[in-house]
Design a protein around this motif. Sequence first.
Motif, mmCIF file in Angstrom:
data_model
loop_
_atom_site.group_PDB
_atom_site.id
_atom_site.type_symbol
_atom_site.label_atom_id
_atom_site.label_comp_id
_atom_site.label_asym_id
_atom_site.label_seq_id
_atom_site.Cartn_x
_atom_site.Cartn_y
_atom_site.Cartn_z
ATOM 1 N N ASP A 143 66.162 68.382 30.850
ATOM 2 C CA ASP A 143 65.041 68.027 31.712
ATOM 3 C C ASP A 143 64.215 69.278 31.991
ATOM 4 O OD1 ASP A 143 63.318 67.242 33.796
ATOM 5 O OD2 ASP A 143 64.852 66.007 34.752
ATOM 6 N N VAL A 144 62.944 69.264 31.603
ATOM 7 C CA VAL A 144 62.111 70.458 31.743
ATOM 8 C C VAL A 144 61.869 70.845 33.189
ATOM 9 C CG1 VAL A 144 61.006 70.118 29.504
ATOM 10 C CG2 VAL A 144 59.894 69.255 31.580
ATOM 11 N N ARG A 145 62.048 69.933 34.113
ATOM 12 C CA ARG A 145 61.866 70.272 35.531
ATOM 13 C C ARG A 145 62.912 71.289 35.990
ATOM 14 N NH1 ARG A 145 57.996 66.811 37.390
ATOM 15 N NH2 ARG A 145 57.927 64.790 36.389
ATOM 16 N N PHE A 146 64.049 71.316 35.302
ATOM 17 C CA PHE A 146 65.114 72.257 35.649
ATOM 18 C C PHE A 146 65.166 73.426 34.663
ATOM 19 C CE2 PHE A 146 66.423 68.038 37.145
ATOM 20 C CZ PHE A 146 66.419 68.302 38.495
ATOM 21 N N GLU A 147 64.256 73.438 33.729
ATOM 22 C CA GLU A 147 64.147 74.532 32.759
ATOM 23 C C GLU A 147 62.910 75.338 33.135
ATOM 24 O OE1 GLU A 147 66.531 75.123 30.451
ATOM 25 O OE2 GLU A 147 67.614 73.417 31.280
ATOM 26 N N GLY A 148 61.923 75.384 32.282
ATOM 27 C CA GLY A 148 60.727 76.184 32.540
ATOM 28 C C GLY A 148 59.466 75.370 32.752
ATOM 29 N N GLY A 149 59.621 74.078 33.029
ATOM 30 C CA GLY A 149 58.439 73.239 33.206
ATOM 31 C C GLY A 149 57.604 73.236 31.941
ATOM 32 N N LEU A 150 56.306 73.407 32.075
ATOM 33 C CA LEU A 150 55.414 73.411 30.920
ATOM 34 C C LEU A 150 55.625 74.634 30.027
ATOM 35 C CD1 LEU A 150 52.142 72.083 32.553
ATOM 36 C CD2 LEU A 150 53.599 70.893 30.908
ATOM 37 N N GLU A 151 56.283 75.650 30.547
ATOM 38 C CA GLU A 151 56.561 76.846 29.748
ATOM 39 C C GLU A 151 57.914 76.772 29.039
ATOM 40 O OE1 GLU A 151 54.187 79.005 29.073
ATOM 41 O OE2 GLU A 151 52.987 77.634 30.287
ATOM 42 N N THR A 152 58.575 75.622 29.098
ATOM 43 C CA THR A 152 59.847 75.447 28.407
ATOM 44 C C THR A 152 59.640 75.668 26.911
ATOM 45 O OG1 THR A 152 60.608 73.846 30.052
ATOM 46 C CG2 THR A 152 61.715 73.813 27.915
ATOM 47 N N PRO A 153 60.437 76.535 26.291
ATOM 48 C CA PRO A 153 60.308 76.761 24.852
ATOM 49 C C PRO A 153 60.632 75.490 24.062
ATOM 50 C CG PRO A 153 61.639 78.484 25.872
ATOM 51 C CD PRO A 153 61.446 77.407 26.900
ATOM 52 N N THR A 154 59.901 75.295 22.979
ATOM 53 C CA THR A 154 60.146 74.178 22.079
ATOM 54 C C THR A 154 60.383 74.747 20.680
ATOM 55 O OG1 THR A 154 57.753 73.905 21.837
ATOM 56 C CG2 THR A 154 58.841 72.474 23.412
ATOM 57 N N PRO A 155 61.636 75.093 20.378
ATOM 58 C CA PRO A 155 61.932 75.697 19.085
ATOM 59 C C PRO A 155 61.639 74.750 17.926
ATOM 60 C CG PRO A 155 63.947 75.247 20.313
ATOM 61 C CD PRO A 155 62.807 74.897 21.195
ATOM 62 N N ASP A 156 61.472 75.322 16.753
ATOM 63 C CA ASP A 156 61.193 74.548 15.561
ATOM 64 C C ASP A 156 62.242 73.452 15.390
ATOM 65 O OD1 ASP A 156 59.533 74.104 13.304
ATOM 66 O OD2 ASP A 156 61.036 75.043 12.025
ATOM 67 N N GLY A 157 61.774 72.225 15.174
ATOM 68 C CA GLY A 157 62.676 71.092 14.996
ATOM 69 C C GLY A 157 63.155 70.449 16.283
ATOM 70 N N ALA A 158 62.710 70.951 17.421
ATOM 71 C CA ALA A 158 63.141 70.397 18.704
ATOM 72 C C ALA A 158 62.664 68.955 18.849
ATOM 73 C CB ALA A 158 62.600 71.236 19.859
ATOM 74 N N GLY A 159 63.379 68.218 19.653
ATOM 75 C CA GLY A 159 62.978 66.865 20.005
ATOM 76 C C GLY A 159 62.468 66.859 21.429
ATOM 77 N N VAL A 160 61.288 66.302 21.629
ATOM 78 C CA VAL A 160 60.708 66.173 22.965
ATOM 79 C C VAL A 160 60.629 64.686 23.280
ATOM 80 C CG1 VAL A 160 58.657 66.549 24.381
ATOM 81 C CG2 VAL A 160 59.382 68.299 22.758
ATOM 82 N N SER A 161 61.141 64.300 24.430
ATOM 83 C CA SER A 161 61.098 62.904 24.855
ATOM 84 C C SER A 161 60.258 62.797 26.113
ATOM 85 C CB SER A 161 62.501 62.376 25.154
ATOM 86 O OG SER A 161 63.311 62.425 24.012
ATOM 87 N N ILE A 162 59.308 61.864 26.096
ATOM 88 C CA ILE A 162 58.495 61.559 27.271
ATOM 89 C C ILE A 162 58.997 60.219 27.792
ATOM 90 C CG2 ILE A 162 56.178 61.061 28.116
ATOM 91 C CD1 ILE A 162 55.132 62.702 25.690
ATOM 92 N N ILE A 163 59.458 60.224 29.043
ATOM 93 C CA ILE A 163 60.051 59.019 29.605
ATOM 94 C C ILE A 163 59.439 58.720 30.963
ATOM 95 C CG2 ILE A 163 62.213 57.925 30.325
ATOM 96 C CD1 ILE A 163 63.637 59.903 28.413
ATOM 97 N N PRO A 164 58.640 57.644 31.051
ATOM 98 C CA PRO A 164 58.103 57.266 32.354
ATOM 99 C C PRO A 164 59.244 56.781 33.249
ATOM 100 C CG PRO A 164 57.085 55.981 30.580
ATOM 101 C CD PRO A 164 58.190 56.790 29.983
ATOM 102 N N ALA A 165 59.197 57.187 34.510
ATOM 103 C CA ALA A 165 60.219 56.746 35.453
ATOM 104 C C ALA A 165 60.070 55.250 35.686
ATOM 105 C CB ALA A 165 60.078 57.497 36.768
ATOM 106 N N VAL A 166 61.189 54.586 35.891
ATOM 107 C CA VAL A 166 61.192 53.148 36.139
ATOM 108 C C VAL A 166 61.674 52.923 37.560
ATOM 109 C CG1 VAL A 166 62.166 50.951 35.430
ATOM 110 C CG2 VAL A 166 61.649 52.680 33.713
ATOM 111 N N ALA A 167 60.889 52.189 38.316
ATOM 112 C CA ALA A 167 61.272 51.871 39.693
ATOM 113 C C ALA A 167 61.637 50.397 39.773
ATOM 114 C CB ALA A 167 60.117 52.175 40.638
ATOM 115 N N GLY A 168 62.402 50.090 40.733
ATOM 116 C CA GLY A 168 62.774 48.680 40.900
ATOM 117 C C GLY A 168 64.014 48.554 41.746
#
Length: 91
Positions: free
Chosen positions: A65-90
């Motif tokens: 979770d990038v919020r606990f890493e470097g936020g927008l400055e989190t390194p994304t090494p070659d071949g990394a997987g980035v997942s965008i997940i909208p929060a679900v409420a209910g």
Amino acid sequence: MSVNVRIPTILRTYTSGRAEVTVEGATLAEVIASLEAGHPGIAARVLDDSGKLRRFVNVYVNDDDVRFEGGLETPTPDGAGVSIIPAVAGG
């Protein structure tokens, strides 16, 4: 750095229905900028008006979770997987 970004269903209208796209970027900020360059409008769904990650959108780089890493400055090494997940409420 080439990075694979997993796109949630709700944002696939920006990627012509593609569930995963490959973009370039050494940090998450660069990845989002590259994503926006190829798929205009998607960054506004991930970033707020001040350019920070939206509160109800979770982003992971290689399962971290990038919020606990470097936020927008989190390194994304070659071949990394980035997942965008909208929060679900209910209840």
